[in-house]
Scaffold this active site. Structure first.
Site, PDB file in Angstrom:
ATOM      1  N   ARG A  71       0.824  -1.221   0.000  1.00  0.00           N
ATOM      2  CA  ARG A  71       0.000   0.000   0.000  1.00  0.00           C
ATOM      3  C   ARG A  71       0.849   1.259   0.000  1.00  0.00           C
ATOM      4  O   ARG A  71       0.362   2.321  -0.303  1.00  0.00           O
ATOM      5  CB  ARG A  71      -0.902  -0.005   1.239  1.00  0.00           C
ATOM      6  CG  ARG A  71      -1.938  -1.113   1.166  1.00  0.00           C
ATOM      7  CD  ARG A  71      -2.758  -1.185   2.421  1.00  0.00           C
ATOM      8  NE  ARG A  71      -2.021  -1.838   3.487  1.00  0.00           N
ATOM      9  CZ  ARG A  71      -2.556  -2.677   4.363  1.00  0.00           C
ATOM     10  NH1 ARG A  71      -3.834  -2.969   4.296  1.00  0.00           N
ATOM     11  NH2 ARG A  71      -1.831  -3.230   5.300  1.00  0.00           N
ATOM     12  N   LYS A  87       1.228 -18.372   7.196  1.00  0.00           N
ATOM     13  CA  LYS A  87       0.403 -18.747   8.318  1.00  0.00           C
ATOM     14  C   LYS A  87       0.064 -17.507   9.159  1.00  0.00           C
ATOM     15  O   LYS A  87       0.797 -16.533   9.038  1.00  0.00           O
ATOM     16  CB  LYS A  87       1.104 -19.803   9.166  1.00  0.00           C
ATOM     17  CG  LYS A  87       2.364 -19.283   9.889  1.00  0.00           C
ATOM     18  CD  LYS A  87       2.797 -20.167  10.998  1.00  0.00           C
ATOM     19  CE  LYS A  87       2.213 -19.796  12.311  1.00  0.00           C
ATOM     20  NZ  LYS A  87       2.796 -18.604  12.970  1.00  0.00           N
ATOM     21  N   LYS A 136      12.831 -26.727   8.572  1.00  0.00           N
ATOM     22  CA  LYS A 136      14.031 -26.745   9.420  1.00  0.00           C
ATOM     23  C   LYS A 136      14.747 -28.081   9.187  1.00  0.00           C
ATOM     24  O   LYS A 136      14.095 -29.116   9.000  1.00  0.00           O
ATOM     25  CB  LYS A 136      13.630 -26.574  10.885  1.00  0.00           C
ATOM     26  CG  LYS A 136      13.131 -25.143  11.166  1.00  0.00           C
ATOM     27  CD  LYS A 136      12.995 -24.871  12.638  1.00  0.00           C
ATOM     28  CE  LYS A 136      12.441 -23.490  12.884  1.00  0.00           C
ATOM     29  NZ  LYS A 136      13.452 -22.451  13.026  1.00  0.00           N
ATOM     30  N   ASP A 153      -1.023 -19.431  17.247  1.00  0.00           N
ATOM     31  CA  ASP A 153       0.236 -18.949  16.664  1.00  0.00           C
ATOM     32  C   ASP A 153       1.184 -20.105  16.329  1.00  0.00           C
ATOM     33  O   ASP A 153       1.758 -20.145  15.241  1.00  0.00           O
ATOM     34  CB  ASP A 153       0.914 -17.974  17.645  1.00  0.00           C
ATOM     35  CG  ASP A 153       2.142 -17.304  17.052  1.00  0.00           C
ATOM     36  OD1 ASP A 153       2.153 -17.044  15.836  1.00  0.00           O
ATOM     37  OD2 ASP A 153       3.107 -17.042  17.795  1.00  0.00           O
ATOM     38  N   HIS A 182       3.067 -25.351  13.904  1.00  0.00           N
ATOM     39  CA  HIS A 182       4.420 -25.897  14.059  1.00  0.00           C
ATOM     40  C   HIS A 182       4.440 -27.170  14.922  1.00  0.00           C
ATOM     41  O   HIS A 182       5.037 -28.178  14.552  1.00  0.00           O
ATOM     42  CB  HIS A 182       5.357 -24.880  14.717  1.00  0.00           C
ATOM     43  CG  HIS A 182       5.438 -23.570  13.999  1.00  0.00           C
ATOM     44  ND1 HIS A 182       5.276 -23.447  12.643  1.00  0.00           N
ATOM     45  CD2 HIS A 182       5.677 -22.311  14.450  1.00  0.00           C
ATOM     46  CE1 HIS A 182       5.412 -22.164  12.302  1.00  0.00           C
ATOM     47  NE2 HIS A 182       5.651 -21.459  13.382  1.00  0.00           N
ATOM     48  N   LYS A 207      15.748 -20.168  23.995  1.00  0.00           N
ATOM     49  CA  LYS A 207      15.208 -20.575  22.691  1.00  0.00           C
ATOM     50  C   LYS A 207      15.529 -22.053  22.520  1.00  0.00           C
ATOM     51  O   LYS A 207      16.706 -22.446  22.529  1.00  0.00           O
ATOM     52  CB  LYS A 207      15.896 -19.759  21.598  1.00  0.00           C
ATOM     53  CG  LYS A 207      15.493 -20.119  20.200  1.00  0.00           C
ATOM     54  CD  LYS A 207      14.555 -19.096  19.641  1.00  0.00           C
ATOM     55  CE  LYS A 207      14.145 -19.431  18.225  1.00  0.00           C
ATOM     56  NZ  LYS A 207      12.888 -18.817  17.848  1.00  0.00           N
TER      57      LYS A 207
HETATM   58  C1  BG6 Z   1       6.287 -17.936  14.085  1.00  0.00           C
HETATM   59  C2  BG6 Z   1       5.449 -17.407  15.214  1.00  0.00           C
HETATM   60  O1  BG6 Z   1       5.516 -18.751  13.243  1.00  0.00           O
HETATM   61  O2  BG6 Z   1       7.376 -18.687  14.593  1.00  0.00           O
HETATM   62  C3  BG6 Z   1       6.301 -16.598  16.191  1.00  0.00           C
HETATM   63  O3  BG6 Z   1       4.417 -16.592  14.707  1.00  0.00           O
HETATM   64  C4  BG6 Z   1       7.508 -17.380  16.610  1.00  0.00           C
HETATM   65  O4  BG6 Z   1       5.543 -16.208  17.331  1.00  0.00           O
HETATM   66  C5  BG6 Z   1       8.255 -17.929  15.400  1.00  0.00           C
HETATM   67  O5  BG6 Z   1       8.362 -16.527  17.358  1.00  0.00           O
HETATM   68  C6  BG6 Z   1       9.412 -18.817  15.813  1.00  0.00           C
HETATM   69  O6  BG6 Z   1      10.118 -19.242  14.702  1.00  0.00           O
HETATM   70  P1  BG6 Z   1      11.623 -19.731  14.837  1.00  0.00           P
HETATM   71  O7  BG6 Z   1      11.991 -20.232  13.493  1.00  0.00           O
HETATM   72  O8  BG6 Z   1      12.417 -18.544  15.272  1.00  0.00           O
HETATM   73  O9  BG6 Z   1      11.620 -20.790  15.891  1.00  0.00           O
END
Ligand code: BG6
EC number: 1.1.1.49
Length: 474
Positions: A46, A146, A180, A233, A238, A329
């Protein structure tokens, strides 16, 4: 291998996903020589940008989000291939301008990518069709990000709109977890070896855990997240995909049809998540984040127990959990084996069962934890580990998922994308948890930032006589 020449159109090229993921992936493919020299990149949004402004912004994004990979000479080669069309996602005139622009570029193979808010996906499909862009003299593909829908009904509705104008074989629904390396490696581990598959069933496996933990909070996504929540989400997509890859039967061929047929069978055998065996949590401080309404009950954490009612998995619970604001993470699948029926040694304590840990991140790889004899007189047992790390074995870590997905979309390989029936089956599984939660009034289970989640999630495991695997922390 170079992908076929095409025009790659990115709706929402001015947004965050394009800057963080899509542009670095395109640039990497270009550097690797995987982008055909005639491939053109068209941004649509846009904003009132032009070609020069787009090139400028893409360059800035690459320097910011892929600083190590950025290379001026490579950029000079790619920059002139970008062009920009300004228009709304619900604006027929904008789509006509896009059609004219694409005609002027002259290449019949086209990919349209929706890097836009989810509410725009149906409209984009419709406007593409109205502008005659759903077919061309070559091939046309529509890549949809998604979340695909907001619940089962809206996912069905979106599938209906999309499939009225595009054939299923043209539609590529994204779940980047499928691309992945370790997710792809599940099939290699199970189906290219003989030693794992014979024990990959209810006779030997006690239960399976899937964890996707993230330390970050909202980071500017509060508005989107509070409407979405953790189940929509990441659990609906996932985590369920990881469960399916772990549980599927061997496909006869590793292609889009066979792999997805087998995954759909897993989803069909999966019992809807039981709200009573689910925990919805929220990290303390979430309600103080920008754009989060006071007293929000939205889940930033969820733990669910799933069952798969088929010959291979009956009686084996699959525990899945994901959360923001957690310790580190970490995404992993842990297959926990049953204890041996009899141990002929004197034991000092309970025997820890063997476990196979498939790490998606960090340190992508696989570890097998088992008991071994400690050196010395007599038999005393200790945990030992056999470890495989991608970066040690192959001298490099996994490739970014988006590079794989973009290359696959250009090559016409939909194996790592979701089919219409798959997405709908996934919504069916999580819907009871979402609707029960949304119709209740109780507070979520609160947890501290930097923890592994709420106590209630530990209780879920304790009730079943098990405990969560503690992920490896860097
Ligand atoms: C996304 C989600 O699909 O995946 C996010 O919307 C999330 O909330 C992300 O942080 C995580 O992806 P990755 O590859 O960093 O584990």
């Amino acid at each position: 291998m170079a992908t076929p020449a095409c025009t790659f159109v990115i709706f929402g090229i001015t947004g965050d996903l394009a800057a963080r993921k899509l542009m670095p992936a395109v640039f990497e493919l270009h550097k690797q020589g995987s982008l055909h020299p005639d491939t053109r990149l068209v941004g649509y949004s846009r904003r009132d940008w032009d070609d020069a402004k787009l090139r400028d912004e893409v360059k800035k994004a690459l320097k910011k989000f892929a600083p190590k990979a950025f290379d001026e000479a490579a950029w000079e080669g790619l920059a002139p291939r970008f062009s920009f069309v300004s228009g709304g996602y619900d604006d027929a005139a904008g789509f006509s301008r896009l059609a004219e622009h694409l005609d002027s570029l002259g290449h019949p193979n086209r990919i349209f990518y929706t890097s836009t808010p989810p509410s725009t996906y149906g409209g984009i499909a419709l406007h593409l069709a109205n502008a005659g862009l759903n077919r061309s003299g070559g091939w046309t593909r529509l890549v949809i990000e998604k979340p695909f829908g907001n619940d089962l009904e809206s996912a069905r509705e979106l599938n209906k709109i999309v499939l009225e104008h595009f054939d299923e074989s043209q539609v590529y629904r994204i779940d980047h977890y499928l691309a992945k390396e370790t997710a792809q490696n599940i099939a290699a581990l199970r189906f290219a070896n003989t030693i794992f598959e014979p024990t990959w069933n209810s006779q030997y496996v006690d239960h399976v855990q899937v964890t996707m933990a993230e330390p970050m909070g909202m980071e500017g996504r509060g508005g989107f997240y509070d409407e979405t929540g953790v189940v929509r989400d990441v659990i609906q997509n996932h985590l369920l995909q990881l469960v399916a890859l772990t549980a599927t039967e061997p496909p006869s061929r590793y292609d889009a049809r066979s792999v997805r047929d087998e995954k759909v069978k897993v989803f069909q055998a999966m019992t809807c998540a039981d709200p009573a065996a689910s925990v919805i949590g929220q990290y303390r401080g979430y309600r103080d984040e920008p754009d989060i309404p006071d007293g929000s009950r939205q889940g930033t954490y969820a733990a669910l127990e799933l069952t798969i009612s088929n010959w291979r998995w009956a009686g084996v619970p699959f525990f899945i959990r994901s959360g923001k604001g957690l310790r580190s993470k970490s995404s992993e699948i842990v297959v926990v084996y049953k204890r041996p029926p009899h141990i002929p040694f004197e034991l000092r304590g309970p025997v820890k069962p063997d476990r196979m840990i498939l790490r998606l991140q960090p340190n992508e790889g696989i570890s097998l934890r088992f008991l071994a004899k400690k050196p010395g007189q007599g038999v005393s047992l200790s945990r030992a580990s056999m470890d495989f790390y991608y970066d040690e074995e192959f001298n490099k870590g996994g490739r970014d998922a988006y590079e794989t997905l973009l290359e696959d979309a250009m090559m016409g390989d939909a194996t790592l994308f979701m089919r219409a029936d798959e997405v709908e089956a996934q919504w069916r599984i999580v819907e009871p948890v979402i609707s029960t939660w949304e119709n209740a009034a109780d507070d979520p289970a609160f947890y501290e930032r930097g923890s592994w989640g709420p106590d209630e999630a530990d209780d879920l495991m304790i009730k079943s006589g098990r405990s969560w695997h503690v992920p490896q922390v860097d």
